[in-house]
Every structure is written in structure tokens, then in C-alpha cells.
Motif scaffolding. Sequence first.
Motif, mmCIF file in Angstrom:
data_model
loop_
_atom_site.group_PDB
_atom_site.id
_atom_site.type_symbol
_atom_site.label_atom_id
_atom_site.label_comp_id
_atom_site.label_asym_id
_atom_site.label_seq_id
_atom_site.Cartn_x
_atom_site.Cartn_y
_atom_site.Cartn_z
ATOM 1 N N TYR A 201 0.811 -1.210 0.026
ATOM 2 C CA TYR A 201 0.150 0.143 -0.103
ATOM 3 C C TYR A 201 0.939 1.528 0.086
ATOM 4 N N PHE A 202 1.850 1.192 0.890
ATOM 5 C CA PHE A 202 2.882 2.228 0.834
ATOM 6 C C PHE A 202 3.415 2.480 -0.636
ATOM 7 N N LYS A 203 3.930 1.529 -1.076
ATOM 8 C CA LYS A 203 4.588 1.589 -2.542
ATOM 9 C C LYS A 203 3.511 2.226 -3.440
ATOM 10 N N GLN A 204 2.363 1.735 -3.305
ATOM 11 C CA GLN A 204 1.190 2.107 -4.160
ATOM 12 C C GLN A 204 0.937 3.862 -4.102
ATOM 13 N N LEU A 205 1.190 4.341 -2.836
ATOM 14 C CA LEU A 205 0.924 5.532 -2.690
ATOM 15 C C LEU A 205 2.084 6.501 -3.037
ATOM 16 N N GLY A 206 3.532 5.657 -3.153
ATOM 17 C CA GLY A 206 4.644 6.528 -3.697
ATOM 18 C C GLY A 206 5.280 6.797 -2.408
ATOM 19 N N ALA A 207 4.948 6.333 -1.441
ATOM 20 C CA ALA A 207 5.956 6.698 -0.447
ATOM 21 C C ALA A 207 7.338 5.885 -0.433
#
Length: 227
Positions: A201-207
Motif C-alpha cells: 500500500y505504501f508503495k502504491q501511494l509512492g512513499a
Amino acid sequence: MTTTLSVDIGSPIPLGTHKRDGGINFALFSRHATRVWLELFAGPEETTPSAILELDPSIHHTGDIWHIRVKGIAEGQLYAFRAHGPYRPQQGHRFNRNILLLDPYAMALQGTSRWDFKKARGYNLRSSLKDLSYSKEDNAGHSPKCLIVDGGFDWQGDRPLKLHWSDTIIYETHVRGLTIHPPSAFNHPGTFLGVIEKIPYFKQLGATALELMPVQEFNQDELERLN
């Protein structure tokens, strides 16, 4: 305790517990204590220690630090302290040998399910003197114990991403609050494993980085709320 223990002076630094010269070094700050005991426990539910080691102030005391090195114990050992000193509440001194003290630098605790803050107070809640009274009740059965753990970590050759600050997106979160609520539907709610489950999820957000809010053990039943 069947293992033979041996002790020596130890070192005042660093604070907490650390491996040193074939033993475990304990270092505890207390400016006003006059006597300090290190107690070792066989299990978190135990009320009687398997060993009691009194620190000699003439050799186990440097400045404001009490220290001792113990051989014959290792990771997994449970421990706590007791301290004697002035009991003058008006001046902020509440030394009470009956109260088990946790190491503020402990890396982990065991037995938190029986953690009762009321029993940890140095005064008698039933006394007419209230917080100026002195409790003679031993709280070992109502307190968790500190756990000696290996603080090392094998990074397996991992390296920082070395992203420029302009390309860095930091997601700040609280470990427990991130996944503890049932709608999150994670396998390990409220834990570090729950954070790992959120990585996609974090990767999907771009974090690009996670910043965790302060992480420490606490008594989740500390605050009493009326329903």
C-alpha cells in the motif's frame, strides 16, 4: 537458579543491558538511591526471584550510575531492580524497596498482562495520608519483568536508497494504530508484522520511507475510562 553466577564491577556505560566480556552488563541511573538490588526471575509470573544481587556502592557505583556485570546469564533472562533511598514525597523522593522497578532502557518486557499501575505506586491507596503514605505491599506479582534480548540485526548487505530529498516522500505512522482496527483486516493487527503487510500500500501511494512514531512498551490498561 541452577546456573552458577559470578559478578564483577561492570561498566557505567552504556545504560541498560549489553553483552560485555562474557557476561551481561547492567547500568542504571539513580542520583539519590543509597542501595540497589538486581533481581533475576525464572518466569514473568514469578513473585520470588531466582537470584538477588545487591550492588555494593563502593564498587558498583560511579557518579549517578549503578552498574554490575553478571556471568552465567544470557539473552532470555528476566530481571528487574529494587532501590532504597529517601522517602520524602514533598521533595519528589519516593524510594520504596517493596516496589519492583523496570529498567527504562529495557528492550522488551514479559508479563504485561498482569501489569497493575496501582500496585506500582510507592504509597498506600487506602491510607488517609494518601500519596504521603508508604506502601509495604510487594508488587512483584503485578508487574512485568524486563527481558534481555540481543539488539543486533543482520542487515544482509542492505543499503540506503540514497534518494534526493526532493524525491523523498515520508509516511509517518504509529505501529499499533496503523492496523489495529478490525476494518484493516490484516493477519497481524497492531504489530510490526502488520506494518510489513502494508508495504504494498505504501508503495502504491509512492512513499519512499516510513517514519515510526515513538516505539516503546506501555500499559494499555493504564487509563481507566467509564463506558
